[in-house]
Scaffold this motif. Structure first.
Motif, PDB file in Angstrom:
ATOM      1  N   LYS A   1       0.994  -1.150  -0.057  1.00 25.25           N
ATOM      2  CA  LYS A   1      -0.006  -0.131   0.194  1.00 25.25           C
ATOM      3  C   LYS A   1       1.080   1.258  -0.012  1.00 25.25           C
ATOM      4  O   LYS A   1       0.590   2.265  -0.666  1.00 25.25           O
ATOM      5  N   GLN A   2       1.714   1.248   0.808  1.00 21.16           N
ATOM      6  CA  GLN A   2       2.711   2.499   0.960  1.00 21.16           C
ATOM      7  C   GLN A   2       3.411   2.663  -0.307  1.00 21.16           C
ATOM      8  O   GLN A   2       3.574   3.957  -0.675  1.00 21.16           O
ATOM      9  N   LEU A   3       3.799   1.796  -1.012  1.00 22.34           N
ATOM     10  CA  LEU A   3       4.378   1.748  -2.361  1.00 22.34           C
ATOM     11  C   LEU A   3       3.619   2.586  -3.270  1.00 22.34           C
ATOM     12  O   LEU A   3       3.942   3.478  -4.269  1.00 22.34           O
ATOM     13  N   ALA A   4       2.250   1.876  -3.442  1.00 23.68           N
ATOM     14  CA  ALA A   4       1.298   2.723  -4.301  1.00 23.68           C
ATOM     15  C   ALA A   4       1.190   4.073  -4.015  1.00 23.68           C
ATOM     16  O   ALA A   4       0.926   5.196  -4.822  1.00 23.68           O
ATOM     17  N   GLU A   5       1.150   4.480  -2.666  1.00 27.16           N
ATOM     18  CA  GLU A   5       0.816   5.884  -2.250  1.00 27.16           C
ATOM     19  C   GLU A   5       2.277   6.640  -2.598  1.00 27.16           C
ATOM     20  O   GLU A   5       2.080   8.037  -3.156  1.00 27.16           O
ATOM     21  N   ASN A   6       3.551   6.019  -2.640  1.00 25.57           N
ATOM     22  CA  ASN A   6       4.523   6.839  -2.858  1.00 25.57           C
ATOM     23  C   ASN A   6       4.596   7.123  -4.513  1.00 25.57           C
ATOM     24  O   ASN A   6       4.745   8.116  -4.961  1.00 25.57           O
TER      25      ASN A   6
END
Length: 478
Positions: free
Chosen positions: A310-315
């Protein structure tokens, strides 16, 4: 090597005269050094070991050791040495981390869990290369668009190698190797008064464990190797394998992002893949607060170590919108010591190509073979200009020794791909069994959620029962 991409035929005991581990006075345990991570359950001490085991009466260095003692004397079996990965990573607090991530009580009862900072690292006579903040900011090897970029990176690498050699700890660097760290582990065993040791090592720690149990098979009890390097350790093949690992892992993220159109990265895996290449090109032309296309590739690779995508997608979403990504709270800034120790091990364990042209060829090949990251992981680094060749041949991993090795491996591990693990499994022969898990990310035991794999590893550590044959653990929904 858990975090940052960098350039890092005879059995070693047959080539180097090594003094046997001398009997040692009992260790004097006390509080651990104060650091960023609290260690309320640990005791610490320091052990003196030879800098050069060929001259055991010569200069000595410190090795910092920690202990998470078993509280069940009736069930205590012995000691479990641990290593969280690297090279260059500290391990003194790792037993506390393992307790925090719920190392099972059956294992905590069986063993005193032992951590240590490997030689040259942290509190163990640390090495330095006097690297500047700017040099460390380069971090991941730059993605080379062509031969000229390899030449440019060669200048950076040559400067780094010279700084390492010229630093105050330069004379120590040839002795900061995996084989010598394995010898230090055997000194720890002796100092603890144990005839054998068990071991739990992850990432680079798998190679360290493989080297120890190859050098000292009769002193090895139960060995667990999690997220495995190949039998050559962090050599040039392992570095180039990062490109393959990225290709193995990326489909997991592409499927996740496509299933969550709210991030605006595409509605099919193919569209998400196209977005990756689009962002890399765009950021090279117009960086977002210093994040270039090359750093974007490295950031994506690092975030794929985790099981949470999820955090990678947000980045990605932030960068696509022209905003800098949010750094995770768990990020630990790299230090000069981490880089210096990593260089020392990578360059001291293996002989690296010296020709810039050979790296230019590797980059050209891997840009096509592994288009997501290959032209970075094949790029030139400091080992090409390291002033000292390895002081001894590499330890050969073989099937000679007790059948006491259990390997555990994610199918889609970006940092230590399955292809390398299979080569280590083959080298061990009947000494090893391997559990392969249908999941992605770096780190299988405890840090992964697959109960099939976790249960098998715990059972081996706690009871010695090892699978009769290699095991495949299917994906589990959570």
């Amino acid at each position: 090597m858990r975090k940052t991409l960098l350039a890092a035929a005879l059995a070693v005991l047959g080539t180097t005269v090594v003094a046997p581990s001398a009997s040692a006075a009992p260790l004097q345990w006390g509080p651990c050094p104060v650091g960023a991570f609290p260690t309320p359950d640990l005791q610490c001490t320091t052990l003196k070991v030879p800098l050069d085991y060929r001259n055991p009466d010569g200069a000595k260095i410190d090795v910092a050791v920690s202990r998470l003692a078993s509280k069940n004397p009736a069930k205590r079996r012995g000691v479990l040495l641990t290593n969280p990965g690297g090279p260059g990573g500290e391990g003194l607090t790792y037993p506390q981390v393992l307790k925090l991530v719920k190392l099972p009580q059956s294992v905590l009862d069986q063993y005193d869990v032992i951590g240590f900072d490997p030689r040259g690292v942290g509190h163990s006579t640390p090495v330095t290369c006097d690297l500047t903040t700017e040099q460390m900011m380069i971090g991941n090897l730059p993605y080379a668009q062509g031969p000229a970029d390899v030449v440019k990176q060669a200048g950076v690498a040559k400067t780094e190698a010279k700084q390492c050699a010229d630093a105050k700890t330069g004379p120590m660097l040839p002795y900061v190797t995996t084989a010598n760290t394995a010898r230090d582990m055997d000194r720890i065993r002796t100092a603890l008064g144990e005839s054998t040791v068990s071991y739990l090592g992850a990432s680079y720690g798998t190679y360290l464990g493989a080297v120890y149990t190859s050098m000292f098979p009769e002193r090895s009890d139960r060995f667990v190797l999690d997220s495995n390097l190949g039998p050559g350790g962090y050599d040039i093949d392992a570095m180039r394998n990062f490109g393959r690992g990225m290709e193995d892992r990326f489909p997991d993220f592409a499927a996740f992002a496509a299933a969550h159109p709210e991030y605006g990265l595409g509605t099919t895996p193919a569209q998400v893949t196209a977005k990756f290449h689009e962002l890399a090109v765009r950021l090279d032309k117009a960086p977002v607060e210093g994040i270039t296309g090359s750093l974007f590739r490295g950031l994506t690779f690092e975030r794929m170590y985790a099981s949470n995508l999820k955090q990678l997608a947000e980045n990605w979403q932030a960068l696509d919108q022209g905003r800098p990504p949010h750094a995770p709270e768990t990020t630990i800034p790299p230090t000069d010591n981490l880089f210096a120790a990593r260089f020392a091990v990578l360059c001291g364990d293996s002989a690296w190509p010296r020709s810039v042209a050979s790296y230019q060829l590797d980059v050209a090949v891997d840009r096509i073979r592994y288009p997501l990251l290959g032209a970075a992981s094949a790029n030139i680094a400091a080992c090409a200009f390291w002033p000292n060749p390895p002081i001894e041949p590499k330890v050969r991993i073989t099937g000679h020794g007790p059948a006491n090795v259990l390997m555990v491996q994610n199918e889609r591990d970006p940092g230590t791909p399955l292809a390398g693990a299979r080569k280590l499994r083959s080298a061990f022969g009947d000494r090893a069994r391997m559990i392969t898990i249908d999941q992605g990310g770096h780190g299988a035991y405890l840090f992964g959620s697959n109960q099939c794999g976790n249960t098998a590893v715990t059972e081996f550590l706690a009871t010695g029962k090892r699978p009769a044959r290699d095991v495949f653990c299917a994906a589990e929904s959570h």
